[in-house]
Design an enzyme around this catalytic site. Structure first.
Site, PDB file in Angstrom:
ATOM      1  N   ASP A 187       8.724  -6.092   5.502  1.00 36.60           N
ATOM      2  CA  ASP A 187       8.589  -7.026   6.610  1.00 36.60           C
ATOM      3  C   ASP A 187       8.469  -8.515   6.319  1.00 36.60           C
ATOM      4  O   ASP A 187       9.081  -9.321   6.985  1.00 36.60           O
ATOM      5  CB  ASP A 187       7.370  -6.619   7.445  1.00 36.60           C
ATOM      6  CG  ASP A 187       7.472  -5.177   7.893  1.00 36.60           C
ATOM      7  OD1 ASP A 187       8.526  -4.564   7.701  1.00 36.60           O
ATOM      8  OD2 ASP A 187       6.490  -4.680   8.436  1.00 36.60           O
ATOM      9  N   GLU A 237      -2.090   1.509   0.904  1.00 33.26           N
ATOM     10  CA  GLU A 237      -0.754   1.210   1.434  1.00 33.26           C
ATOM     11  C   GLU A 237       0.095   0.519   0.364  1.00 33.26           C
ATOM     12  O   GLU A 237       1.269   0.811   0.213  1.00 33.26           O
ATOM     13  CB  GLU A 237      -0.922   0.311   2.668  1.00 33.26           C
ATOM     14  CG  GLU A 237       0.365  -0.009   3.404  1.00 33.26           C
ATOM     15  CD  GLU A 237       0.118  -0.920   4.605  1.00 33.26           C
ATOM     16  OE1 GLU A 237      -1.037  -1.382   4.800  1.00 33.26           O
ATOM     17  OE2 GLU A 237       1.082  -1.181   5.350  1.00 33.26           O
TER      18      GLU A 237
HETATM   19  C1  9WN Z   1       5.739  -2.990  11.341  1.00 30.82           C
HETATM   20  C2  9WN Z   1       4.062   1.693   8.979  1.00 30.82           C
HETATM   21  C3  9WN Z   1       4.861   0.434   8.714  1.00 30.82           C
HETATM   22  C4  9WN Z   1       5.923   0.638   7.631  1.00 30.82           C
HETATM   23  C5  9WN Z   1       6.567  -0.681   7.216  1.00 30.82           C
HETATM   24  C6  9WN Z   1       5.442  -1.655   6.839  1.00 30.82           C
HETATM   25  C7  9WN Z   1       4.471  -1.837   7.995  1.00 30.82           C
HETATM   26  C8  9WN Z   1       4.590  -2.598  10.408  1.00 30.82           C
HETATM   27  C9  9WN Z   1       3.500  -3.647  10.499  1.00 30.82           C
HETATM   28  O1  9WN Z   1       3.927  -0.585   8.358  1.00 30.82           O
HETATM   29  O2  9WN Z   1       5.153  -2.445   9.083  1.00 30.82           O
HETATM   30  O3  9WN Z   1       6.714  -1.998  11.365  1.00 30.82           O
HETATM   31  O4  9WN Z   1       2.911  -3.761  11.576  1.00 30.82           O
HETATM   32  O5  9WN Z   1       3.218  -4.329   9.530  1.00 30.82           O
HETATM   33  O6  9WN Z   1       5.952  -2.874   6.425  1.00 30.82           O
HETATM   34  O7  9WN Z   1       7.456  -0.499   6.161  1.00 30.82           O
HETATM   35  O8  9WN Z   1       6.908   1.513   8.067  1.00 30.82           O
HETATM   36  O9  9WN Z   1       3.525   2.168   7.789  1.00 30.82           O
END
Ligand code: 9WN
Length: 438
Positions: free
Chosen positions: A170, A402
């Protein structure tokens, strides 16, 4: 030790599994079902509770839209611990959106082709799993058709993403130059993520303004693909996204061939696969950097940074021998010095590298899983086993986080674990790593 770690991972997964038949990535921080998380999570379940593995996949695929699109978040509940939630995304603006589930109007890497194939490998009762695959596989195929028919702008087999959240990586420094071309309003909203995780490990408020602005533009046009392609300030060819598509095509082709009677679909996939592989190599491989790079379609320029996504094509059939060698060399030279765990999410030798912040440097276990299998596939066994043992050591020493600091001696914190704790795909992929002989 191995059994103890697996037991702990099972506890994480089981406690994140929800009554609605899906698994949240992490309590509080991510209270819904995410697309690519769901695929990796299913692999963990498959080793000890096949019905949960099937349920996870069935539930996310059930949220597919009539045009084959599968959203990146499915909002199964009304949790207010996450922003932006369903009322911001308003997926119902799209005429073909699911009527059953609220979701986002963006997607994530198409992992389900290879996930179905891996589930088959893991399953003890092959016949039962094949019956399950037969029920689900057309949805995955329709998702690939959606990408090729709506997102292949130059008709070259490469599909675009229109939002950084679609990449899965992201707030990578990759996007910084794109943010410079935009000037979004300063939105007023209440961030939820920073009440769960230290702000120094998350994107900034200004970065969120950009994220929201792109969604506002898409919403103004009811998430219409052609309008998004015309107007989104973010329009990118991503080597991770495209190589996951290519790798999933491979699995779909193999699965359809063993099911039989699906020649048309196999032909469609093979034709597109050929183009995708050629274009990935001719358009996204950067010879001087020895890595695949992203391409900014909106501003018509390469994004010449190396990150963990730059090596993801190893997981697919795309790289030639020469390209594969060059990727392994770059990984070792830039990301693999002694004293560093593999594989940082962004080039540790670059000034934009940040060892603690989200996708700007830390190690992510799902990327390590992809890279491990990719390196092995292309015969780089030493590097592959280093990635696997680094992943296991990081989890064993720090917990099911994470993401992790890649510095083996970390001067800034007691623990190398950052972001959400008891994180589902970290637990699921640890199980898959440890049970690899299956
Ligand atoms: C937005 C859920 C997700 C992962 C992504 C990670 C993070 C979300 C956020 O969490 O993204 O989609 O709110 O930060 O970057 O890869 O799928 O674990």
């Amino acid at each position: 030790m191995k059994e103890q770690m697996i037991d702990k991972a099972i506890q994480v997964l089981d406690s994140n599994f929800q009554d609605g038949g899906f698994t949240i990535p992490s309590k509080g921080l991510y209270p819904f079902q995410w697309k690519w998380d769901s695929g990796f999570i299913a692999l963990g379940f498959a080793h000890y509770d096949i019905s949960k593995a099937k349920k996870e996949v069935e539930t996310i695929l059930d949220a597919q839209w009539e045009n084959g699109f599968i959203p990146h978040i499915v909002f199964h509940n009304d949790s207010d611990t996450y922003f932006p939630g369903p009322n911001f995304h308003e997926s119902n603006l799209h005429p073909l959106a699911s009527k059953k589930y609220r979701s986002t109007g963006m997607t994530q890497p198409p992992v389900f082709g290879f996930i179905l194939e891996r589930l088959y490998e893991i399953a003890k009762d092959k016949e039962d799993m094949m019956n399950f695959i037969k029920k689900q596989i057309d949805k995955v195929y329709e998702n690939h058709v959606y990408f090729y028919e709506n997102r292949d702008l130059n008709n070259d087999g490469l599909v675009y993403i229109y939002h950084n959240w679609e990449s899965g990586t992201d707030n990578s420094p990759l996007w910084d130059d794109i943010w410079e071309t935009m000037n979004p309003p300063e939105y007023t909203f209440e961030r939820r993520d920073t009440s769960h995780v230290d702000a120094s490990q998350r994107p900034s408020k200004r970065e969120y303004d950009h994220y929201l602005y792109i969604i506002e533009i898409a919403k103004e046009h009811n998430y219409h693909d052609a309008k998004i392609a015309e107007l989104s300030p973010f329009l990118v060819l991503d080597p991770l996204f495209n190589s996951v598509l290519i790798r999933s095509n491979e699995s779909l082709i193999r699965l359809y061939e063993s099911i039989g009677n699906n020649e048309e679909k196999v032909d469609y996939l093979k034709q597109h696969q050929l183009k995708s592989v050629q274009s990935l190599n001719s358009k996204l491989f950067h010879k001087d950097l020895g890595a695949y790079v992203h391409f900014d379609l909106r501003n018509n320029r390469q994004i010449p940074y190396i990150c963990s996504s730059s090596f993801a094509p190893l997981y697919s059939s795309a790289p030639t021998r020469l390209i594969a060698e060059s990727l392994a060399k770059t990984m070792l030279e830039k990301f693999g010095d002694a004293g560093r765990y593999l594989c940082a999410s962004f080039d540790p030798t670059h000034e934009k590298f940040n060892p603690k912040k989200y996708w700007r440097g830390p190690v992510w276990i799902n990327m390590n899983w992809i890279l491990y299998h990719g390196l092995k596939r292309h015969g780089f066994y030493d590097l592959a086993s280093r990635i696997k043992s680094d992943s296991l050591e990081l989890i064993e020493k720090n917990g099911f986080f994470e993401y992790f600091d890649s510095r083996q001696s970390n001067p800034d914190a007691d623990s190398n674990g950052y972001g959400g704790n008891n994180f589902s795909w970290t637990a699921a992929l640890l199980i898959d790593f440890l049970k690899e002989e299956v």
